[in-house]
Design an enzyme around this catalytic site. Structure first.
Site, PDB file in Angstrom:
ATOM      1  N   CYS A 131      -1.873  -8.130  -0.918  1.00 49.38           N
ATOM      2  CA  CYS A 131      -3.160  -7.417  -0.950  1.00 49.38           C
ATOM      3  C   CYS A 131      -2.965  -5.956  -0.549  1.00 49.38           C
ATOM      4  CB  CYS A 131      -4.144  -8.104  -0.011  1.00 49.38           C
ATOM      5  SG  CYS A 131      -5.714  -7.232   0.109  1.00 49.38           S
ATOM      6  N   CYS A 176      -5.872  -4.550   1.651  1.00 51.77           N
ATOM      7  CA  CYS A 176      -5.866  -4.996   3.058  1.00 51.77           C
ATOM      8  C   CYS A 176      -4.727  -4.341   3.842  1.00 51.77           C
ATOM      9  CB  CYS A 176      -5.679  -6.506   3.163  1.00 51.77           C
ATOM     10  SG  CYS A 176      -6.467  -7.466   1.883  1.00 51.77           S
ATOM     11  N   ASP A 177      -3.535  -4.293   3.264  1.00 52.70           N
ATOM     12  CA  ASP A 177      -2.355  -3.926   4.057  1.00 52.70           C
ATOM     13  C   ASP A 177      -1.751  -2.567   3.724  1.00 52.70           C
ATOM     14  OD1 ASP A 177      -2.535  -6.352   5.384  1.00 52.70           O
ATOM     15  OD2 ASP A 177      -1.412  -7.391   3.826  1.00 52.70           O
TER      16      ASP A 177
END
Ligand code: NDP
Length: 300
Positions: free
Chosen positions: A130, A133-134
């Site tokens: 992701c 997200c990261d």
């Protein structure tokens, strides 16, 4: 007994929930993660009619709010099995068994793994599926994105806004992504495309990713690429575990349906990316969900 249980709160499940509950059905929708499905891990959606380019999580939130605005309920949890008793079905979770007249499977797909040694144990320690997200953890660092499809190219472009350099690893000498996305990617100054290369080994130090061994897909020759992060986007696998005992999963792992989204088991429906179809997009998922929700409401 409930009228309808929807398994999966992505765009397909949320749309079905909206249509069915607005038509008066008593609806319960399940998900084991945040509502919105893949929208939550998509930086920007620019091909949903009527919307300007909008961050995926923003669309997820408004879809969720509107889906629950006609009285449907949402529960968090994983559905383990569905049992067919003709006029009614049982939906089984780890905590409880629910009875319902109809079931809609909208479980979507999950990211395919590279199947390399240490891949699982390095998730969160340099490997991520992701970018939204990261990505921020890799600010000003070098990362590798694996794959040549729409997901890989779009996520590589998003990561290029944060990272010093993005290495895009493509196993053939052509992309699979749409031409408009390819053209845009090739304009990015800090994305280097490595054609005819596939990941062969993950290099690690102190239990963190420090590089990748790449293999030339033609010659088998190997080379090392030193990077801090690896983002594999090499395709998606359908999530059909809860439907296995119904015998409706086809040889490719997807679920077939007629134009009302009805499967081979009466009263069990399917919508979204987990359904056998050509085009997997947010708009086709919401389309499936609307058809299923409206059709199920007409049966009551
Ligand atoms: P795709 O299946 O489209 O692409 C997967 C890519 O990964 C291909 O380049 C494939 O190579 C490569 N690949 C597969 N297995 C391996 C492996 N073991 N090692 C290295 N490379 C590998 O998957 P996506 O997730 O990109 O897209 C899934 C669906 O979602 C598609 O229908 C796509 O169009 C859609 N989508 C649409 C978007 C949009 O319209 N904005 C955004 C994102 C996804 P090869 O080509 O050689 O098979």
């Amino acid at each position: 007994m409930l009228d309808l249980i929807i398994i999966g709160a992505g765009p397909a499940g949320l749309s079905a929930c909206l249509y069915a509950s607005r038509a008066g059905l008593d609806v319960l929708i399940f998900d084991s993660a945040a509502p919105g499905g893949k929208l939550n891990v998509t930086a920007q959606i620019e091909n949903y009619p009527g919307l300007k380019p909008t961050p995926g999580p923003e669309i997820a939130f408004t879809m969720y709010e509107s889906a629950l605005s006609f009285g449907a309920k949402m529960e968090y949890g994983e559905v383990l099995d569905i049992k067919d008793y003709g006029d009614y079905k049982e939906v089984i979770t780890a905590k409880q068994t629910y009875q319902t007249k109809y079931v809609l499977i909208a479980t979507g797909t999950k990211e395919r793994q590279m199947n390399l040694e240490k891949e699982n144990e390095l998730v969160g320690r340099g490997i991520s599926y992701c970018a939204v997200c990261d990505g921020p953890f890799f600010k000003n660092q070098e990362v590798a994105v694996i794959g040549g499809g729409n997901s890989a190219l779009e996520e590589a472009m998003y990561l290029a806004t944060l990272c010093k350099k993005v290495h895009l690893i493509v196993r053939r000498d052509v992309f699979r992504a749409d031409k408009i996305i390819q053209d845009r990617l090739l304009k990015s100054e800090n994305i280097e495309v490595h054609f005819k290369r596939k990941p062969a080994e993950i290099l690690e130090e102190d239990n963190k990713v420090k590089g990748l061994v790449l293999e030339n897909s033609e010659t088998g020759e190997k080379e090392e690429l030193m990077i801090n992060g690896i983002f594999p986007f090499i395709g998606l696998d359908p999530m059909t575990q809860c439907a296995k005992s119904l015998g409706i999963v086809n040889a490719e792992g997807y679920i077939d349906a007629n134009e009302n989204m009805e499967t081979a088991v009466k009263g069990v429906f399917v919508a979204g990316d987990v359904r056998s179809k050509q085009l997997r997009q947010v708009v086709t998922a919401t389309n499936d969900g609307a058809i299923a929700g409206q059709y199920i409401a007409s049966l009551k």
